[in-house]
Design a protein around this motif. Sequence first.
Motif, mmCIF file in Angstrom:
data_model
loop_
_atom_site.group_PDB
_atom_site.id
_atom_site.type_symbol
_atom_site.label_atom_id
_atom_site.label_comp_id
_atom_site.label_asym_id
_atom_site.label_seq_id
_atom_site.Cartn_x
_atom_site.Cartn_y
_atom_site.Cartn_z
ATOM 1 N N GLU A 1 -12.699 15.788 55.699
ATOM 2 C CA GLU A 1 -13.481 15.117 56.738
ATOM 3 C C GLU A 1 -13.216 13.625 56.759
ATOM 4 O O GLU A 1 -13.074 12.998 55.710
ATOM 5 N N ARG A 2 -13.168 13.084 57.976
ATOM 6 C CA ARG A 2 -12.927 11.656 58.132
ATOM 7 C C ARG A 2 -14.019 10.854 57.424
ATOM 8 O O ARG A 2 -15.192 11.161 57.544
ATOM 9 N N GLY A 3 -13.611 9.869 56.664
ATOM 10 C CA GLY A 3 -14.564 8.996 55.990
ATOM 11 C C GLY A 3 -15.159 9.591 54.731
ATOM 12 O O GLY A 3 -16.056 8.993 54.130
ATOM 13 N N MET B 1 -13.504 24.966 62.255
ATOM 14 C CA MET B 1 -13.243 23.809 61.400
ATOM 15 C C MET B 1 -14.029 22.591 61.895
ATOM 16 O O MET B 1 -14.344 22.501 63.079
ATOM 17 N N SER B 2 -14.305 21.712 61.015
ATOM 18 C CA SER B 2 -15.134 20.554 61.367
ATOM 19 C C SER B 2 -14.495 19.769 62.511
ATOM 20 O O SER B 2 -13.284 19.611 62.574
ATOM 21 N N ALA B 3 -15.307 19.286 63.409
ATOM 22 C CA ALA B 3 -14.793 18.546 64.560
ATOM 23 C C ALA B 3 -14.172 17.244 64.098
ATOM 24 O O ALA B 3 -13.231 16.756 64.704
ATOM 25 N N ASP B 4 -14.680 16.684 63.004
ATOM 26 C CA ASP B 4 -14.197 15.382 62.594
ATOM 27 C C ASP B 4 -13.337 15.458 61.338
ATOM 28 O O ASP B 4 -13.560 14.747 60.377
ATOM 29 N N ALA B 5 -12.336 16.341 61.393
ATOM 30 C CA ALA B 5 -11.426 16.443 60.257
ATOM 31 C C ALA B 5 -10.265 15.499 60.473
ATOM 32 O O ALA B 5 -9.645 15.507 61.534
ATOM 33 N N ALA C 1 -4.900 13.388 61.684
ATOM 34 C CA ALA C 1 -5.436 12.638 62.817
ATOM 35 C C ALA C 1 -4.969 13.266 64.127
ATOM 36 O O ALA C 1 -4.548 12.579 65.055
ATOM 37 N N GLY C 2 -4.993 14.586 64.187
ATOM 38 C CA GLY C 2 -4.674 15.268 65.435
ATOM 39 C C GLY C 2 -3.191 15.494 65.681
ATOM 40 O O GLY C 2 -2.813 16.132 66.648
ATOM 41 N N ARG C 3 -2.308 14.968 64.808
ATOM 42 C CA ARG C 3 -0.879 15.159 65.009
ATOM 43 C C ARG C 3 -0.323 16.105 63.976
ATOM 44 O O ARG C 3 -0.719 16.070 62.826
ATOM 45 N N SER C 4 0.634 16.895 64.400
ATOM 46 C CA SER C 4 1.285 17.767 63.437
ATOM 47 C C SER C 4 2.288 16.936 62.633
ATOM 48 O O SER C 4 3.150 16.275 63.198
ATOM 49 N N ILE D 1 5.171 9.458 57.967
ATOM 50 C CA ILE D 1 3.789 9.853 57.657
ATOM 51 C C ILE D 1 3.021 8.650 57.124
ATOM 52 O O ILE D 1 1.877 8.389 57.530
ATOM 53 N N ALA D 2 3.685 7.892 56.253
ATOM 54 C CA ALA D 2 3.019 6.712 55.695
ATOM 55 C C ALA D 2 2.640 5.733 56.804
ATOM 56 O O ALA D 2 1.558 5.145 56.796
ATOM 57 N N ARG D 3 3.544 5.582 57.793
ATOM 58 C CA ARG D 3 3.241 4.639 58.872
ATOM 59 C C ARG D 3 2.104 5.111 59.745
ATOM 60 O O ARG D 3 1.444 4.313 60.409
ATOM 61 N N LEU D 4 1.864 6.433 59.753
ATOM 62 C CA LEU D 4 0.725 6.935 60.524
ATOM 63 C C LEU D 4 -0.590 6.651 59.806
ATOM 64 O O LEU D 4 -1.660 6.869 60.365
ATOM 65 N N GLY D 5 -0.510 6.220 58.559
ATOM 66 C CA GLY D 5 -1.735 5.869 57.849
ATOM 67 C C GLY D 5 -2.111 6.822 56.736
ATOM 68 O O GLY D 5 -3.219 6.778 56.218
ATOM 69 N N LEU D 6 -1.180 7.720 56.378
ATOM 70 C CA LEU D 6 -1.460 8.624 55.254
ATOM 71 C C LEU D 6 -0.571 8.191 54.089
ATOM 72 O O LEU D 6 0.637 8.367 54.135
#
Lengths: 337, 262, 308
Positions: free
Chosen positions: B30-32, B1-5, B66-69, B78-83
């Motif tokens: 992918e990020r961005g 998987m892409s490194a920058d997912a 962002a690396g967290r489950s 989840i919303a507070r994490l930025g999603l």
Amino acid sequence: MTDTTQTERTEARASVLSSALAALPRPALLLAVLIVLLCALVIAFGPVRALQATVNGFVAGSYTGLGAIGLTLVLGVLKLVNFAHGDLLVTGAYFTILFAWLGLPLPLAMLTAMLATAALALATEKIIWQPLRLAKAGSLQLFLSAIGLGLVLRFTVQFFAGSQVRTLGANVVTSIAIGPLRLGTLQALALVVGISAMVIVGLVLRFTSIGKEMRAFADNRALAEVSGIDTQHIINVTWIASGFLAALSGILYATAIGSFNPNFGITLLLSLFAATVLGGIGNPYGALVGGLVIGLSQEWSTLLFNARWKPAVGFALLILMLMFMPQGIFGRAKRRS
Amino acid sequence: MSADAILEVADAVKDFDGLRAVDGASFHVERGSITALIGPNGAGKTTMFDLLSGFARLNTGTIRFAGRSIGGMAPHRIARLGLVRTFQLTRVLAGMSVMDNMLLAAPSQPGEHLPSLILGPRRARAAEARSRADAQALLETFGLRDKARDYAGALSGGQRKLLEIARALMTQPSLVLLDEPMAGVNPTLGRAILDHIAALREQRGTTFLFVEHDMDVVMSRADRVIVMAQGRVISAGTPAQVRADPAVVEAYLGSASPETTA
Amino acid sequence: MSIDFWINVGVLAGIYGIFTLGLQLNAGFTGLLNFGQAGFMAIGAYTVGILVVDRGWSLWLALPAGIVLAVLAGLFVGIASLRLRSDHFAIATIAFAEIVRYTLQNAAFSGGNQGVLGFDAEWRAVSDWMLPWLATIGLGAYTQLPLFIVVWLAFVALLLMMKGLQATPWGRVLRGIREDEDATAALGKDVFAYKLQSLALAAALAAVAGFFVALNVTYLYPTVFDPTFTFFGYALLVLGGFASYGGVALGSVLFWTLLEGTRLIETSLSAGQQASLRFIIVGVFLLLISRLRPQGLLGNVNEMRVRP
Ligand SMILES: Nc1ncnc2c1ncn2[C@@H]1O[C@H](COP(=O)(O)OP(=O)(O)OP(=O)(O)O)[C@@H](O)[C@H]1O
Ligand SMILES: [Mg+2]
């Protein structure tokens, strides 16, 4: 701030418990629990006391179950929490007194009272509920209207009949013995009528076309409407059935308990809600079974605690059901709309 | 998987009453990037959004943001994490003003918590002033400036859609899920939304994942496309790759070809 | 005589105003249909009565204890039932209020139907201290006037506090939840925690109202806290106005003036029938206002949820 970690733990525990329960076939689970409880009571208190309480439980169960049918149908079909339903029971009992006072023989007075209460329930649809639906009333409006209607019914009865304790006027103090069990004649009558009525109602719902339509409607209104059922007709019949059975339930209560005042409906209402939730909202068979479970639990509880805590058992069951099994014994998880 | 997912979904399964709405879907975003999620009606796209945003619980599988489950996490966390997400059927807060809708979305407002509100009313007011300026700017971009004082319930369907997107952006998210952002919006406005999304991606590096049925839009605006059908991800890649994938064409047969579905 | 009567109406209006501030916070600003407010009021009042009579506490220490206990009850009810569907929540709160009333009626600690008596000596001392002052302005003859003044001072102070709170970002989150809790959660707000705070605060307000009920009737017994009184609260709420704290004051004054005013009408009805008639009037009123002006006098129809 509130302690969110704690609330989440509570939530997690609740969901573990309810999912463990959900894994079993629930009607079977229920039956098993009831039988185990009965055996335990027979062992602990002897067969006579345990069976006596069980018979009493069936009496209470029959009026609770019949009373709950109207509540569950109205909830299922109209999405209306009818806080006035308990007061329809009261109306039925006091109509009986009225018609008997006017000179009708008691059985005829009872039947007339049921018809009159059914007519009254239909009238509330026309005067109150239909206009509110057309005006797209919000839930607070509906709640308050139901509460208002309940106050009007209860206190109109009280206005004319007073708040003192009354009887239906059939002063039979004799009792029948079945082996070692004793049952007041009136109670026995209530039991026979109640159980027969439950069977008849079950058959009507199962086999008549209106019964089937009503169940389909209460279960999934959108689907039923698409399949071309006459909405307003079903709603009318639902109210008539609800009023008729409420009066029957009130009369059975009055007969079995013997004495009552205009507050008995509001006292009984929470037990009716408990039966409704237990059976799954919109499920009339469920309400009958739920009523029996509530009736049995309350009467069995008198073996363990002072009888005055009987209503509290109903409340406790209601809250536990809401918390752990809100979809009821027969219910399945509803789709989000 | 892409490194920058920024988002990775693996073997996600979701059942409703015996109906399997999501059936072992795996993909990453992918990020961005601006990524489109497409698929025929009933493919499970909205259900996937519900899973990602915590409104539905996975039966099995994992979701990493962002690396967290985040599988099984409550929506507000989840919303507070930025999603953040928008809804397919718009959900503006009708009984509040447009401005209040926006201010409600402001992240980390100390005045929203009773202890900090009582101990530091001045900090709450300062945060409020900053949020108000941000909100004003966003409303300006979305053409809702004149409506700031109106009840959100008084807006037209298209304006509600805009408000919902503006409100989601107000939370300063790193990943935004948009469920059919252009449905019910007139084409000019729709293009403006897309331009704005592209600009935000440039300026802030915000990632967008959006569901869209208009293939022209998808093909011209998305960097990557993920295709779902019957609860599974059947194809993923650049618009050109996806368009050439026979599995995609087949999935759309019976309803319509991807080129013409609107 | 007649002035005493109206002072008493004012006391009732103030007490039920405080009580209904909590309902307004829940129903009008959070979208929570709390029908158990009378239960919280009973917990507050009985805690005060029992602590003073049985434990010898000072009345002024018992009041905060009553509030704390009511808040704990609110948290308990909330944790148990706030995750339910809204109609189930409404039923659960009624069940709670019934359980409270039932327990008070049947348990030994609450004196059963005999109730609790003799907790208000410290209040009467204050009242007796106030009366000479009132006498200097010619109002010394009205023994309930001190209570009226204290109740209304408390009501106005609490009303202003609630109004102020509602104008903060905290209040805005509550309104968001009232409008659409999923959308509010999607913006990162912990909906459950806010509902819990709303319910706990309403319970605290109910406890304060309960304290004043105790001072007013000087004698606590279960029927004073019949769950029906929650419905009175809703009646005056919708009369004054949905989602308006000012409306609570207006509604409470109008409601109690009209309701108690019926006592002044000469009829040939028995006392029991008059009492019944008053409840019938409340019922008819609830039916009419729900139909004709659901947002009430000062309410804003835009904030009235008309979702099915
Ligand atoms: N809450 C639910 N309960 C039961 N089934 C559901 C539920 N939500 C969705 N479904 C079913 O899951 C499947 C996927 O639905 P979903 O809404 O995710 O599709 P979608 O790809 O978003 O479709 P569309 O393009 O029409 O929006 C459908 O068959 C739908 O009927
Ligand atoms: Mg969808």
